[in-house]
Scaffold this active site. Sequence first.
Site, mmCIF file in Angstrom:
data_model
loop_
_atom_site.group_PDB
_atom_site.id
_atom_site.type_symbol
_atom_site.label_atom_id
_atom_site.label_comp_id
_atom_site.label_asym_id
_atom_site.label_seq_id
_atom_site.Cartn_x
_atom_site.Cartn_y
_atom_site.Cartn_z
ATOM 1 N N GLU A 86 1.061 -1.019 -0.161
ATOM 2 C CA GLU A 86 0.091 -0.034 0.391
ATOM 3 C C GLU A 86 1.274 1.001 -0.576
ATOM 4 O OE1 GLU A 86 -3.319 -2.059 2.983
ATOM 5 O OE2 GLU A 86 -2.124 0.090 3.445
ATOM 6 N N CYS A 112 2.565 8.531 1.560
ATOM 7 C CA CYS A 112 2.854 7.622 3.048
ATOM 8 C C CYS A 112 3.702 6.253 1.703
ATOM 9 C CB CYS A 112 2.188 6.526 3.662
ATOM 10 S SG CYS A 112 2.347 5.740 4.463
ATOM 11 N N CYS A 119 6.113 -7.358 8.324
ATOM 12 C CA CYS A 119 6.814 -6.959 8.281
ATOM 13 C C CYS A 119 7.309 -8.227 9.593
ATOM 14 C CB CYS A 119 5.925 -5.663 8.746
ATOM 15 S SG CYS A 119 7.542 -5.201 9.856
ATOM 16 N N CYS A 123 3.800 -6.114 15.967
ATOM 17 C CA CYS A 123 2.920 -5.520 16.346
ATOM 18 C C CYS A 123 1.762 -5.606 17.136
ATOM 19 C CB CYS A 123 3.310 -3.565 16.558
ATOM 20 S SG CYS A 123 5.140 -3.359 16.336
ATOM 21 N N CYS A 126 -1.155 -3.545 15.180
ATOM 22 C CA CYS A 126 -1.341 -3.737 13.696
ATOM 23 C C CYS A 126 -1.227 -4.103 13.106
ATOM 24 C CB CYS A 126 1.061 -3.064 13.523
ATOM 25 S SG CYS A 126 1.437 -2.648 11.890
ATOM 26 N N CYS A 343 -1.883 1.448 8.380
ATOM 27 C CA CYS A 343 -0.837 0.473 7.181
ATOM 28 C C CYS A 343 -1.794 -0.918 7.152
ATOM 29 C CB CYS A 343 0.357 0.884 8.110
ATOM 30 S SG CYS A 343 0.825 -0.527 9.129
HETATM 31 N N1 SAH Z 1 7.718 0.304 10.792
HETATM 32 C C1 SAH Z 1 7.953 1.725 11.041
HETATM 33 C C2 SAH Z 1 6.946 2.091 9.572
HETATM 34 C C3 SAH Z 1 5.206 2.092 9.690
HETATM 35 S S1 SAH Z 1 4.563 1.478 10.631
HETATM 36 C C4 SAH Z 1 6.972 2.088 12.432
HETATM 37 O O1 SAH Z 1 6.840 0.848 12.825
HETATM 38 O O2 SAH Z 1 7.248 3.041 12.831
HETATM 39 C C5 SAH Z 1 4.130 3.048 10.167
HETATM 40 C C6 SAH Z 1 3.688 3.842 11.542
HETATM 41 O O3 SAH Z 1 1.962 3.396 11.449
HETATM 42 C C7 SAH Z 1 3.464 3.490 13.267
HETATM 43 O O4 SAH Z 1 3.305 4.951 13.897
HETATM 44 C C8 SAH Z 1 2.682 2.822 13.407
HETATM 45 O O5 SAH Z 1 2.380 2.929 14.473
HETATM 46 C C9 SAH Z 1 1.144 3.450 12.810
HETATM 47 N N2 SAH Z 1 0.529 2.380 12.719
HETATM 48 C C10 SAH Z 1 0.431 0.525 12.333
HETATM 49 N N3 SAH Z 1 -1.279 0.422 13.243
HETATM 50 C C11 SAH Z 1 -1.922 1.109 13.167
HETATM 51 C C12 SAH Z 1 -3.667 1.346 13.551
HETATM 52 N N4 SAH Z 1 -4.016 0.610 14.026
HETATM 53 N N5 SAH Z 1 -3.687 2.478 13.844
HETATM 54 C C13 SAH Z 1 -3.076 3.823 13.876
HETATM 55 N N6 SAH Z 1 -1.836 3.934 12.786
HETATM 56 C C14 SAH Z 1 -1.228 2.444 13.412
HETATM 57 FE FE1 SF4 Z 2 6.020 -3.555 11.454
HETATM 58 FE FE2 SF4 Z 2 3.450 -2.636 11.726
HETATM 59 FE FE3 SF4 Z 2 4.864 -2.460 13.136
HETATM 60 FE FE4 SF4 Z 2 5.904 -0.641 11.692
HETATM 61 S S1 SF4 Z 2 3.674 -1.056 13.314
HETATM 62 S S2 SF4 Z 2 7.280 -1.939 12.704
HETATM 63 S S3 SF4 Z 2 4.880 -1.961 10.305
HETATM 64 S S4 SF4 Z 2 4.521 -4.081 12.486
#
Ligand code: SAH
Ligand code: SF4
Length: 354
Positions: A86, A112, A119, A123, A126, A343
Amino acid sequence: MQSIYDYTLEELKKIIKPSFRALQIYNWIYKKYIYSYEDMKNIPNEVRNELKNKYEINILQIVKKEKSIDGSIKYLFSLHDGHTIEAVLLLMKKKKISEEGIVQKSEQYTVCISSQVGCKVGCTFCLTAKGGFVRNLSAGEIVSQIVKIKKDNNISEDKSLNIVYMGMGEPLDNYNNFVQSVKIFSQEEGLSINRKRQTISTSGISSKIKKLGLENLGIQLAISLHAVDDKLRTELIPMNKAYNIQSIINAVKEFPIDARKKVMFEYLVIKDINDDLLSAKKLISLLNGIKAKVNLIYFNPYAGTTYKRPQSKDMLVFQEYLISKGLFCTIRESKGLDISAACGQLKEKENQET
Ligand code: SAH
Ligand code: SF4
């Protein structure tokens, strides 16, 4: 197969002879957004054929596009092996005052982009993490996202835009291709996107933040902090076991930052998990001595998660507390909320529909 977007101009000059052809090709792909060798009118046939056999050019296909009421557009791209990633085009209206004192509105674009399919970091909040890790994107696949979006929206070649590596994937886990993409983006003869306008967001792999700092690329740094104590942070970001909060803070302190810029700390706010004032207080002491700004992000819920979106009033109290202590703090507008902008969410929707 390599793609034509994998190379800096210097590299392309070494592999395409005579070398002025490399500049012509750069012009076609990055200024005219051409993705077919046949359309490169000033390149002789035999060179075009050779390039076609060696370097792929049309490496991303738009499979889905969703426009939000705020003007943001979310793209789902498919790659040559059928995987999808995406990217989102975000539009911000900026007020500009002309020399005659007239208020003009100008559009500011931010894109973005993704750096991996899936990944590894895992997390728990996520959606990208749910599908596990599939593969790294090549530098060309990272670069091509911007070219496709510029072309699809008729964004003129000289219009500057900002890039945030905040789509799918952890850029520092795809270190070499990520760094190569930064170099290609900033190439003056190509997209010419100033490195100050490129922001990498990382979940905090301290050792690689240090390594990146030593390269002195001149890009902006954003840290996905999300928690102020290691116990909670490890629950949210399991990798925190290996790279704890203090190690990240230490790495950030060594990172070269432009004199007028700050390191951004992203703080994903989840209802009843990290939205309390005690966390805000701890955040202040944690960031003490760092030129930091904080971006509070509303957790964006999706089917199957137990985490909840925080209440606006709690967000505001949290923000006001940080500001009252002298910290620069913004709340990320829920841009494109109606198009599942966090994301991994468009991809997930596509999976449910098919
Ligand atoms: N992996 C990197 C960059 C991609 S994620 C990182 O984690 O920084 C980019 C952002 O999207 C991160 O700050 C993450 O916390 C946020 N994100 C992931 N899932 C989310 C959700 N369900 N709602 C809002 N932000 C989210
Ligand atoms: Fe990976 Fe999602 Fe964590 Fe960013 S927020 S490091 S994309 S698992």
